[in-house]
Design an enzyme around this catalytic site. Sequence first.
Site, PDB file in Angstrom:
ATOM      1  N   TRP A 358       0.834  -1.205   0.000  1.00 10.35           N
ATOM      2  CA  TRP A 358       0.000   0.000   0.000  1.00 10.35           C
ATOM      3  C   TRP A 358       0.869   1.256   0.000  1.00 10.35           C
ATOM      4  CZ3 TRP A 358      -1.692   3.268   4.549  1.00 10.35           C
ATOM      5  CH2 TRP A 358      -0.829   3.136   5.638  1.00 10.35           C
ATOM      6  N   GLU A 488       0.719  -1.907  13.013  1.00  9.02           N
ATOM      7  CA  GLU A 488       0.832  -3.372  13.053  1.00  9.02           C
ATOM      8  C   GLU A 488       1.206  -3.898  14.432  1.00  9.02           C
ATOM      9  OE1 GLU A 488       3.552  -4.174   9.875  1.00  9.02           O
ATOM     10  OE2 GLU A 488       1.963  -4.155   8.355  1.00  9.02           O
ATOM     11  N   LYS A 600       3.036   1.695  16.148  1.00 10.23           N
ATOM     12  CA  LYS A 600       4.180   1.572  15.238  1.00 10.23           C
ATOM     13  C   LYS A 600       4.255   2.751  14.271  1.00 10.23           C
ATOM     14  CE  LYS A 600       6.027  -1.650  11.782  1.00 10.23           C
ATOM     15  NZ  LYS A 600       5.700  -2.737  10.873  1.00 10.23           N
ATOM     16  N   GLN A 601       3.106   3.138  13.742  1.00 10.57           N
ATOM     17  CA  GLN A 601       3.092   4.186  12.712  1.00 10.57           C
ATOM     18  C   GLN A 601       1.718   4.850  12.701  1.00 10.57           C
ATOM     19  OE1 GLN A 601       3.322   0.605  10.130  1.00 10.57           O
ATOM     20  NE2 GLN A 601       2.742   2.056   8.537  1.00 10.57           N
TER      21      GLN A 601
HETATM   22  C1  BGC Z   1       4.788  -1.232   7.583  1.00 13.74           C
HETATM   23  C2  BGC Z   1       3.763  -1.343   6.479  1.00 13.74           C
HETATM   24  C3  BGC Z   1       4.470  -1.244   5.143  1.00 13.74           C
HETATM   25  C4  BGC Z   1       5.602  -2.265   5.040  1.00 13.74           C
HETATM   26  C5  BGC Z   1       6.419  -2.094   3.786  1.00 13.74           C
HETATM   27  C6  BGC Z   1       5.857  -2.320   7.384  1.00 13.74           C
HETATM   28  O1  BGC Z   1       6.831  -2.196   8.370  1.00 13.74           O
HETATM   29  O2  BGC Z   1       4.182  -1.410   8.837  1.00 13.74           O
HETATM   30  O3  BGC Z   1       2.823  -0.297   6.594  1.00 13.74           O
HETATM   31  O4  BGC Z   1       3.554  -1.454   4.123  1.00 13.74           O
HETATM   32  O5  BGC Z   1       6.476  -2.117   6.133  1.00 13.74           O
HETATM   33  O6  BGC Z   1       7.021  -0.826   3.743  1.00 13.74           O
END
Ligand code: BGC
Length: 773
Positions: A358, A488, A600-601
Site C-alpha cells: 500500500w 501493526e 508503530k506508525q
Molecule cells: C509497515 C507497512 C508497510 C511495510 C512495507 C511495514 O513495516 O508497517 O505499513 O507497508 O512495512 O514498507
Amino acid sequence: MKQYLKVDEWSIIEEEFNPLNHEISESVFSIGNGYMGQRANFEEAYSGATLQGSYMAGVYYPDKTRVGWWKNGYPEYFAKVLNSTNWIGISVEIDGEPLDLATAAVKEFRRELNMKEDYLSRSFTAELASGKQVRVEAVRFVSIARREIGAIRYSVTPVNFTGTLTLTPYLDGDIKNKDSNYDEKFWLEVDKTAAADISFLTVKTKKLDFHVTSAMSYDVYVDGQKAVPENLQLIEKEKYVANAFCVPAETGKTVTLTKYAANVTSRDYGLGQLADAAAEALKAAREAGFAALLQEQAEAWAVKWKESDIVIEGDPAAQQAIRFNIFQMNQTYTGEDDRLNIGPKGFTGEKYGGSTYWDTEAYCLPFYLSTADSSIARNLLIYRYKHLDKAKENAAKLGFSKGALYPMVTMNGEECHNEWEITFEELHRNGAIAYAIYNYVNYTGDQDYLAQYGLEVLAEISRFWEERVHYVAAKDKYVMLGVTGPNEYENNVNNNWYTNRIAAWTMEYTLEVLDDLKSGNPSRYAELVDKLELASEETAKWADIVAKMYYPVDEERGVFLQQDGYLDKELIPVKELDPRHLPLNQKWSWDRILRSCYIKQADVLQGLFFLGDRYDLDTKKRNFDFYEPLTVHESSLSPCVHSILACELGYQEKAYEMYLRTSRLDLDNYNNDTEDGCHITSMAGTWMSVVYGFGGLRVRDGALELNPFVPAQWTTFSFKVMFRGARLKVTVQDKEIKVVNETETPVKVRIHGQEMNLDGSAQALAPSGAAQG
Ligand code: BGC
C-alpha cells in the site's frame, strides 16, 4: 545509527573503506533506472561480507511459501524480484595474485554517488600480500536514456611494479536470492557464448519461464590508447561466460577496461529475439562510447532535476538528504511501463521481495503526481486496475461473495503475504487504493480516468467493504471486527477507526462519482452499471453504511479511538520508557508489544492526513497531542505523516524533528537496517514532508494551495511542482513566498488563502506567514 558519509549537496561520499560499513554502502550507493538496478558491489572479487545484487524490474519468482502453521487462505508462494545475472563483474589479477579488498591493505579509498548526473565512482590504492600496489578508478552507471544498458570504466595503474595484469570481464548467472525460502537457486541456463566481440548468457527462471539475456563487450586502453589484449581466453562454465586476457602493466601506466552490458528480458521480447535485441543495444552503446553515454546520462538527469529538485539553503545535510530521496525515487520508478510498481526497497536490496505494498498509493503517488507528467502517476493506478480481476478472486478465495480485496503484497495481482494478521486483516490497503484514485483525480482533474477505469475499482472495493461490515441493531451502527490497522503493533482489533473511516469514505466517494457520471456521461454510466451489474439496493446499502458507520471515540478527550478498548491500555508516553527498551521490535517480545499502547506508525493520524479537509484544526490537534506521544515510529513510513500534521498545527520543532528522522534514515542508517536495502517508499514520504509539510501544499477545488513556512534551521527552500500542465517553482523565504510559473500554461494558486492566477511564465509574490495553529 552510523554517520560515516560525507555531507555534500549533490553527492554521497565515503572516504574510507571500512568492511563493517560495506553492505550499508552497497545499499546507499545503488544505481537504477526503473528497468534494472544494481547494488554498489565491487566489480572485482570481494571475499568479505557482501550482498551481490543485480535486479531486473518485473522479473520475479514465485518462491514456495514457508510457514510454520498453514492457514486456509494463505497464498502458495511469495513472489520475489530476482537477483539476476551479475553483469558488472571484472576479476583482476596482478601477476596471478587476485585483487580483493577484503584481503588487501586499502588506502585512499573513495566512493561517490554523483546524484546530479547519476553515476557511481570509486577509487582506491590497494597493496596486495606481495607488496605490489595498484591504483584503481572505476565509474559505472545504468543508463536512463538506454534502459537496457549498463557501462563501466575500470582503470588500473601499477604504483610500484611492472608485471602482468589479467582482467576477466564476465557475466555470471549462477546467482541466488539471499531471501530464498528453501535455499534454492531460481535460475537455469538456457544458452551461452563466450566470444571476443560479444559474449552472451541467457538464463531462465525455474518457474514462470522469465528469460534474461545479458550480453557484454569491452574495449581495452593503455594510457588512453586502444590496446589488443594478449592471451585471450574465452571461458564458458555453468551459467557463466568470460573473457580473460593479459595486459603488460608498467609502473604509472593506466590500463583501462570499458565494459558494456545489455540486459534484456522476455517481458519485452519474444524468446527468439532476445539475443538480437541485446546485441543491437550493446553494439549501439559501444559505438557511442563510454564518454558519450555518460554525457547522455547527465543530460537525461538534468531534465529530471529540472522537474523535481528541492533546494534547501542553510542546511547542507538536509539538502543532501532530500536530493538523495528524490534521486532514489527517480531511479526506482520511471512510469514508462504500467506493469511495474515500486517495492519498498526498490532495487537496493531483497527485503520485502521487491513487491508492491500500500506504500505506493499512500506514500509514493504524491511524489510522482507533482514531479512528472500525469501519465506517470496514472500508470501506477492502471497497475491496480489491471489487477482488479485478481483482487476479486482474492476476495472470493477468502469467502466473500462479491467485491475486490487487493493484496497486501503483490507482484502480479495475487496475494503473496502469509501472516494471518496482515494477509487477512490489514484491509486498509483497499482503502489506500481507492484514496489514490481520488488523489490522482483531485490533483490532475482527469475525470475521464474515473469513467474509464477508476469507478470499476471503486465499486468493487465498496462491495468488499459492504460485505466486510455488519449491522448491529443494538448500536444501530455498522461495525468491522477483526482487523489490523496501519499500526501493526496490534492485531485482530474491532472497529479500527482508520479502517472504518476509509471504508465509509470509499463508499461515499464511489456514490459521488456514480452520481457525477450519471449526470455528466449517462451513456458511460449505463454501460458501467451494466458491466458491474450494479443494483440500486447495493448503492442504497452503501449510503446506509456511510450514514451509520460506527466510529469509536473518547468524548472526554475529544479524540477518535484507534479501536474499541484502546483506552483500557496502560497509557505511558514513549518518552517515559527507558530508552534501552527501544526499538520495541528488537527489545520486547511480540506479546508484550501487542498488549502495549505503543503505536508503530500513524493510524488515526493517517486518516486525519488523508481526509484532512473534513476535520478542523482543533480535532487534528487533540488527536495529534494524544497519539504522537504514544507512537514509536518503528515503521519508516511513520515520521513523515507526523511531520506534515505537525506543520499544519504549527508545531514547527516537532515537524523538524520528524523530518530529520525520515530524511536521513538511510544516509545515517537510523534504523540499523540499511544493509538490507534503502527505505525507498518512505523516501517519498520525506518528499511529502517538505512539499506538503513545510510547503503546505494541498489541492482544493482545482487550485493549488500553499501554506509554507521556513523551518528555523533553514534560510530558504524551494521546490518544483507540476500541476495541470504547468511547472511551478516555489521559493519560500522568511518574509516572502515566490511562485514562478516556468511554463506557458496558466494555473490557479492560493497562497495563504490569497488566490492568484498565474498566467504563462508569470510569478506571484506573497508575504510569508507562520504555520497556522
Ligand atoms: C509497515 C507497512 C508497510 C511495510 C512495507 C511495514 O513495516 O508497517 O505499513 O507497508 O512495512 O514498507
